[in-house]
Design a protein around this motif. Structure first.
Motif, PDB file in Angstrom:
ATOM      1  N   GLU A 159       1.000  -1.085  -0.378  1.00 13.61           N
ATOM      2  CA  GLU A 159      -0.284   0.206   0.207  1.00 13.61           C
ATOM      3  C   GLU A 159       0.633   1.092   0.224  1.00 13.61           C
ATOM      4  O   GLU A 159       0.778   2.546  -1.107  1.00 13.61           O
ATOM      5  N   ALA A 160       1.620   1.115   0.703  1.00 12.34           N
ATOM      6  CA  ALA A 160       3.222   1.879   0.708  1.00 12.34           C
ATOM      7  C   ALA A 160       3.332   2.685  -0.831  1.00 12.34           C
ATOM      8  O   ALA A 160       3.241   3.982  -0.929  1.00 12.34           O
ATOM      9  N   ARG A 161       4.265   1.563  -1.826  1.00 10.65           N
ATOM     10  CA  ARG A 161       4.286   1.515  -2.658  1.00 10.65           C
ATOM     11  C   ARG A 161       3.443   1.894  -3.619  1.00 10.65           C
ATOM     12  O   ARG A 161       3.778   2.865  -4.457  1.00 10.65           O
ATOM     13  N   ALA A 162       2.172   1.546  -3.526  1.00  7.84           N
ATOM     14  CA  ALA A 162       1.260   2.268  -4.273  1.00  7.84           C
ATOM     15  C   ALA A 162       1.197   3.971  -4.397  1.00  7.84           C
ATOM     16  O   ALA A 162       1.003   4.581  -5.084  1.00  7.84           O
ATOM     17  N   VAL A 163       1.041   4.363  -3.285  1.00 11.10           N
ATOM     18  CA  VAL A 163       1.048   5.721  -2.581  1.00 11.10           C
ATOM     19  C   VAL A 163       1.997   6.251  -3.603  1.00 11.10           C
ATOM     20  O   VAL A 163       1.643   7.465  -4.026  1.00 11.10           O
ATOM     21  N   TRP A 164       3.396   5.912  -2.163  1.00 14.26           N
ATOM     22  CA  TRP A 164       4.462   6.321  -3.273  1.00 14.26           C
ATOM     23  C   TRP A 164       4.998   6.772  -5.070  1.00 14.26           C
ATOM     24  O   TRP A 164       4.533   7.486  -6.005  1.00 14.26           O
ATOM     25  N   ASN A 165       3.915   5.586  -5.565  1.00 10.64           N
ATOM     26  CA  ASN A 165       4.463   5.861  -6.962  1.00 10.64           C
ATOM     27  C   ASN A 165       2.665   6.371  -7.660  1.00 10.64           C
ATOM     28  O   ASN A 165       3.325   7.244  -8.807  1.00 10.64           O
ATOM     29  N   GLU A 166       2.306   7.124  -6.718  1.00  5.05           N
ATOM     30  CA  GLU A 166       0.581   7.834  -6.976  1.00  5.05           C
ATOM     31  C   GLU A 166       1.396   9.009  -6.875  1.00  5.05           C
ATOM     32  O   GLU A 166       1.489  10.131  -8.112  1.00  5.05           O
ATOM     33  N   LEU A 167       2.149   9.868  -6.606  1.00  3.58           N
ATOM     34  CA  LEU A 167       2.899  10.979  -6.417  1.00  3.58           C
ATOM     35  C   LEU A 167       3.945  11.176  -6.745  1.00  3.58           C
ATOM     36  O   LEU A 167       4.261  12.207  -7.380  1.00  3.58           O
TER      37      LEU A 167
END
Length: 77
Positions: free
Chosen positions: A35-43
């Motif tokens: 989930e962290a990776r998904a948000v970082w990728n979104e950023l």
């Protein structure tokens, strides 16, 4: 003012990015790297102003998952 007597806060692109960043950091702390990776990728795709922070975080996640090659790619970017 909103119905509860408090002034309503307006969302700005900068505050939205900060909320996403805090969410990603929280997911990392909670041991939820996917989930962290998904948000970082979104950023990252949002054109993160401080791209180096996002790349460092993605490298850290990859390293914590034992993926040294991916971590190196992020940390050398």
């Amino acid at each position: 003012m909103s119905g509860n007597g408090l002034p309503s806060a307006r969302s700005t692109p900068a505050s939205d990015r900060e909320v996403k960043r805090l969410r990603a950091e929280l997911y990392e702390k909670l041991g939820r790297p996917g989930e962290a990776r998904a948000v970082w990728n979104e950023l990252l795709t949002d054109g993160a102003k401080d791209r180096y922070v996002v790349e460092e975080a993605l490298g850290r996640i990859a390293l914590s998952e034992g993926n040294a090659a991916e971590a190196r790619r992020w940390l050398e970017a």
